[in-house]
Design a protein around this motif. Sequence first.
Motif, PDB file in Angstrom:
ATOM      1  N   GLU A   1       0.822  -1.155   0.007  1.00 32.92           N
ATOM      2  CA  GLU A   1       0.093   0.106   0.191  1.00 32.92           C
ATOM      3  C   GLU A   1       0.807   1.431   0.062  1.00 32.92           C
ATOM      4  O   GLU A   1       0.312   2.326  -0.753  1.00 32.92           O
ATOM      5  N   SER A   2       1.899   1.255   0.478  1.00 35.78           N
ATOM      6  CA  SER A   2       2.916   2.402   0.803  1.00 35.78           C
ATOM      7  C   SER A   2       3.727   2.457  -0.440  1.00 35.78           C
ATOM      8  O   SER A   2       4.587   3.619  -0.610  1.00 35.78           O
ATOM      9  N   GLY A   3       3.784   1.415  -1.143  1.00 38.32           N
ATOM     10  CA  GLY A   3       4.949   1.469  -2.261  1.00 38.32           C
ATOM     11  C   GLY A   3       6.211   1.549  -1.640  1.00 38.32           C
ATOM     12  O   GLY A   3       7.171   2.040  -2.380  1.00 38.32           O
ATOM     13  N   ALA A   4       6.530   0.798  -0.581  1.00 35.89           N
ATOM     14  CA  ALA A   4       7.763   1.102   0.070  1.00 35.89           C
ATOM     15  C   ALA A   4       9.258   0.810  -0.774  1.00 35.89           C
ATOM     16  O   ALA A   4      10.012   1.218  -0.567  1.00 35.89           O
ATOM     17  N   PHE A   5       8.792  -0.228  -1.668  1.00 40.73           N
ATOM     18  CA  PHE A   5      10.129  -0.628  -2.420  1.00 40.73           C
ATOM     19  C   PHE A   5      10.270  -0.326  -3.908  1.00 40.73           C
ATOM     20  O   PHE A   5      10.936  -0.599  -4.680  1.00 40.73           O
ATOM     21  N   GLU A   6       9.418   0.802  -4.131  1.00 46.28           N
ATOM     22  CA  GLU A   6       9.299   1.107  -5.489  1.00 46.28           C
ATOM     23  C   GLU A   6      10.540   2.141  -5.630  1.00 46.28           C
ATOM     24  O   GLU A   6      10.921   2.913  -4.688  1.00 46.28           O
ATOM     25  N   ARG A   7      10.929   2.417  -6.736  1.00 44.37           N
ATOM     26  CA  ARG A   7      11.839   3.522  -7.218  1.00 44.37           C
ATOM     27  C   ARG A   7      11.723   4.154  -8.557  1.00 44.37           C
ATOM     28  O   ARG A   7      10.980   3.701  -9.243  1.00 44.37           O
ATOM     29  N   GLY A   8      12.050   5.366  -8.458  1.00 40.61           N
ATOM     30  CA  GLY A   8      11.566   6.206  -9.437  1.00 40.61           C
ATOM     31  C   GLY A   8      12.639   6.430 -10.475  1.00 40.61           C
ATOM     32  O   GLY A   8      13.329   5.306 -10.771  1.00 40.61           O
ATOM     33  N   ASN A   9      12.880   7.563 -10.951  1.00 41.81           N
ATOM     34  CA  ASN A   9      14.143   7.839 -12.020  1.00 41.81           C
ATOM     35  C   ASN A   9      15.427   7.969 -11.698  1.00 41.81           C
ATOM     36  O   ASN A   9      16.104   8.618 -12.163  1.00 41.81           O
ATOM     37  N   GLY A  10      15.656   7.508 -10.329  1.00 40.92           N
ATOM     38  CA  GLY A  10      16.949   7.867 -10.017  1.00 40.92           C
ATOM     39  C   GLY A  10      17.076   8.844  -8.776  1.00 40.92           C
ATOM     40  O   GLY A  10      15.917   9.346  -8.362  1.00 40.92           O
ATOM     41  N   GLY A  11      18.072   9.390  -8.378  1.00 39.92           N
ATOM     42  CA  GLY A  11      18.242  10.422  -7.122  1.00 39.92           C
ATOM     43  C   GLY A  11      18.373   9.485  -6.043  1.00 39.92           C
ATOM     44  O   GLY A  11      18.381   8.725  -5.782  1.00 39.92           O
ATOM     45  N   GLY A  12      18.910  10.262  -4.945  1.00 43.23           N
ATOM     46  CA  GLY A  12      19.351   9.800  -3.734  1.00 43.23           C
ATOM     47  C   GLY A  12      20.733   9.545  -3.964  1.00 43.23           C
ATOM     48  O   GLY A  12      21.447  10.365  -4.337  1.00 43.23           O
TER      49      GLY A  12
ATOM     50  N   TRP B   1       9.619 -10.765  -0.740  1.00 41.64           N
ATOM     51  CA  TRP B   1      10.846 -10.298  -1.612  1.00 41.64           C
ATOM     52  C   TRP B   1      10.667  -8.934  -1.791  1.00 41.64           C
ATOM     53  O   TRP B   1       9.417  -8.381  -2.361  1.00 41.64           O
ATOM     54  N   SER B   2      11.300  -7.989  -1.745  1.00 45.50           N
ATOM     55  CA  SER B   2      11.134  -6.581  -1.860  1.00 45.50           C
ATOM     56  C   SER B   2      11.317  -5.898  -3.120  1.00 45.50           C
ATOM     57  O   SER B   2      12.227  -4.984  -3.423  1.00 45.50           O
ATOM     58  N   TYR B   3      10.639  -6.383  -4.254  1.00 39.61           N
ATOM     59  CA  TYR B   3      10.780  -6.198  -5.508  1.00 39.61           C
ATOM     60  C   TYR B   3       9.866  -4.736  -5.794  1.00 39.61           C
ATOM     61  O   TYR B   3       8.890  -4.543  -5.091  1.00 39.61           O
ATOM     62  N   ASP B   4      10.235  -4.262  -6.585  1.00 38.56           N
ATOM     63  CA  ASP B   4       9.623  -2.986  -7.341  1.00 38.56           C
ATOM     64  C   ASP B   4       8.348  -3.413  -8.307  1.00 38.56           C
ATOM     65  O   ASP B   4       8.720  -3.558  -9.544  1.00 38.56           O
TER      66      ASP B   4
ATOM     67  N   LEU C   1      13.657   0.248   5.917  1.00 36.07           N
ATOM     68  CA  LEU C   1      13.887   1.389   5.176  1.00 36.07           C
ATOM     69  C   LEU C   1      14.627   2.439   6.226  1.00 36.07           C
ATOM     70  O   LEU C   1      14.988   3.591   5.816  1.00 36.07           O
ATOM     71  N   GLN C   2      15.145   2.025   7.283  1.00 37.46           N
ATOM     72  CA  GLN C   2      16.066   2.799   8.100  1.00 37.46           C
ATOM     73  C   GLN C   2      17.469   2.903   7.655  1.00 37.46           C
ATOM     74  O   GLN C   2      17.884   2.092   6.950  1.00 37.46           O
ATOM     75  N   PRO C   3      18.079   4.069   7.837  1.00 32.66           N
ATOM     76  CA  PRO C   3      19.332   4.352   7.458  1.00 32.66           C
ATOM     77  C   PRO C   3      20.376   3.340   8.113  1.00 32.66           C
ATOM     78  O   PRO C   3      20.269   2.888   9.470  1.00 32.66           O
TER      79      PRO C   3
END
Length: 821
Positions: free
Chosen positions: A19-30, A116-119, A745-747
């Motif tokens: 529901e939170s999209g926890a493991f999705e990634r966008g177009n880079g960054g970070g 498994w934490s797939y996007d 998702l903690q550092p």
Amino acid sequence: MRDYDFTAIETGWQKRWEESGAFERGNGGGGEKYYLLEMYPYPSGKIHMGHVRNYTIGDAVARLLRMQGFDVLYPMGYDALGLPAENAAIENNVNPRDWTLQCIAGMEKQQRRMGWSYDWSRKLSTCDPEYYRWNQWLFLRMYERGLAYRREAPINWCPRCETVLANEQVVAGACWRCDTKVEVRSLEQWFLRITQYAEELLAGLDALDGWPERVRVMQKNWIGKSRGATVNFRLKDTGETLPVFTTRPDTLYGATFMVFAPEHPKVMELVKGTDYEKPVAAFVNRVVIEDRFLRTAEDREKEGVYIGRDAINPLTGEPIPIFTANFVLMEYGTGMIMAVPAHDQRDFEFARKYGIAVRVVIVPPGESLDPAAMTRAYEGEGTMVNSGAFSGLHNVEGIERVTRCLEEKGIGEESVQYKLRDWLVSRQRYWGTIIPIIYCDDCGVVPVPEKDLPVEFPTDVEFTGRGNPLATSKTFAAAACPKCGGAARRETDTMDTFVDSSWYYFRFTSPRCRALPFDKEQARYWMPVDQYIGGIEHAILHLFYSRFFTRVMRDLGLTEHSEPFRKLLCQGMVIKDGAKMSKSLGNIVDPDEMIEKYGADTCRLFILFASPPEKDLEWSDRGIEGSHRFLKRTWRALLPLAEKWREASPPAGAIDLEIKRLVHKTLKKVTGDVGVRMHHNTAVSALMEFLNAFSGFVKEKGTGPGALPSLKYAADHFLMMLSLFAPHVSEELWREFGNEGFVSLQPWPRWDEELTVEETVEIAVQVNGKVRDRLRLPKGAGEDEAFEAALASARIRKYTSDGRIVNRVYVPNRLVSIVVG
């Protein structure tokens, strides 16, 4: 204290992640980009323990990288075209697309249940027209460049099913479906000119230092580069040239027969209409369907048949018989060899069996060889004999001299050959990417215009098990020629499913791109794949074709990269009772049953703890039960502390040094084992040791207000580390301690190197050069302190009490040496 209800815990957190999209990634960054990928599965409908192992190895790494701040791409998809779906259609009267989509849905459900934490937003299926249209687009670009072409090639043919069979569909020389004897026929087939990249593919292997050496060696052997000479033998009665490649032109005078590979098209051509046609055809049909590796094994009996024709040895002028035999492959050289039985063991065995002359042309220095008395071929270096003007030369020099002679006479030349052959991509099946070609009687071969892509599967087909289902469609084959508009017909061959997997990793970088196979900028950012994980069985074909496709796409201007995968891990198999799990052996362990009984976290933990990733893993019921007990111990140890913490809400306090050392040493160990060495098993072991030490601390210090800050500190760090392997229970306990956000998702915490150093070290104590005792001293102890401790040892006093110490040496943190006079 509530029970460890792993089902409720796991499904609850999976829902929150989704529901939170926890493991999705966008177009880079970070942070720095990291592309992590496992070989995507064929959707058979059920995952097996091999899948569980592969994907859990990758998931632990992905979770660590995210927490370390990397911009992680970690997608999943399905290699959805292929023969199993077509077989299901034949057996169950279902459309392959319906069967495949149903299987994908079932497999995805299982994968999500494993946590498994797939996007999942990037999911792709190769049976989607928006995917396979780009297979067709790439094929057309290759056709324009001459990399895709059509020629006649031998195939396995079932006369009853009226269809071409893949090698794996031929069982003991018969059709797997109807048990009819398989024949070999020649058929027009489509190829990709992979040999054009042979030298570059070979040279590129040297730079792949992140790949296992055995995989690089396998690919080098598959390319099979050889330096030697091409020698032009002639057919005795017609003078037709028969080019033979050899790495040993120095043995040319010893060639007493010639051998054609059974697959060679000249074989049946040369026997056509003769008394030899039937026996040769029978031999060829039997041999060509055998496994190539088994057929050419050293211990395999050499067998063949004379084809009734002779060749002329170009240097001796003598006629020599031509055979076709099982130990020669079309993939080597020109598909025919000169046979020198005195100096090649395979040729020797064949010659002895069929009574062919053995002529010695190389002898060991200072020795002689009697052909009649030889029991093995002599394959070493030596002096050339019985070789005309070349007799007396060392054979290494003879290689160059004979080659030069062949060139001067115009009957041969120095050459380089590759075992590698062009990739035959034609398949006479329905459930594969349709080759986008139209045939017109006036215009010839005409590519399908790009605007008409994708060429989709027709639905009015019959799956009878006879012939190509595409040919049964009343709407598919007939087409208008794109050039002249006249009546034409479509190609009914489909592509090898290895095409689908040869570039899918590029599509993952921009799976919704509609203008090109992938967005160039996204590919520039994400590629190459930083870590690829999959079975050793794909070491040659899939990985080799992927390297080829990447170079083709580079030359098309789609990417700047030449190699697709920077690092490669080939995980071992999951075995049970000493054998690979299989239905036929009855040793399958069903992941669903294990999840139902123990939970996904337990399955994940066991599969990582039981063996290093690259080694085979022996399934153990006791082992998985042990992993489950560890998680229950974790639950029982931490949940009461979480409740005390929430109730007491103690103020921040000093952290116990013992706890700090435990946390930082374990943190360093887990980080290195997972992120650098990929030794997941030792990382899990370190966490088990952590829990034991932590429990001992609780027993010693209690859980009063003064101890709680240290216990909370230890628990938080432990759960962050445990989340790589058992994420669901880690999330649950993280929340129980009142922490915010996902633990996943903690550092990732940094360790203090000083806190990882052992407080004491072991120092050897020598007396007169022999070790007499070992002491544990504080790290960095000074010389006086070390000698004082040594002399206080009862073992050392036994050697020093009666003598005078004449010398002493101290190597800090390692050695005390005493010399007694």
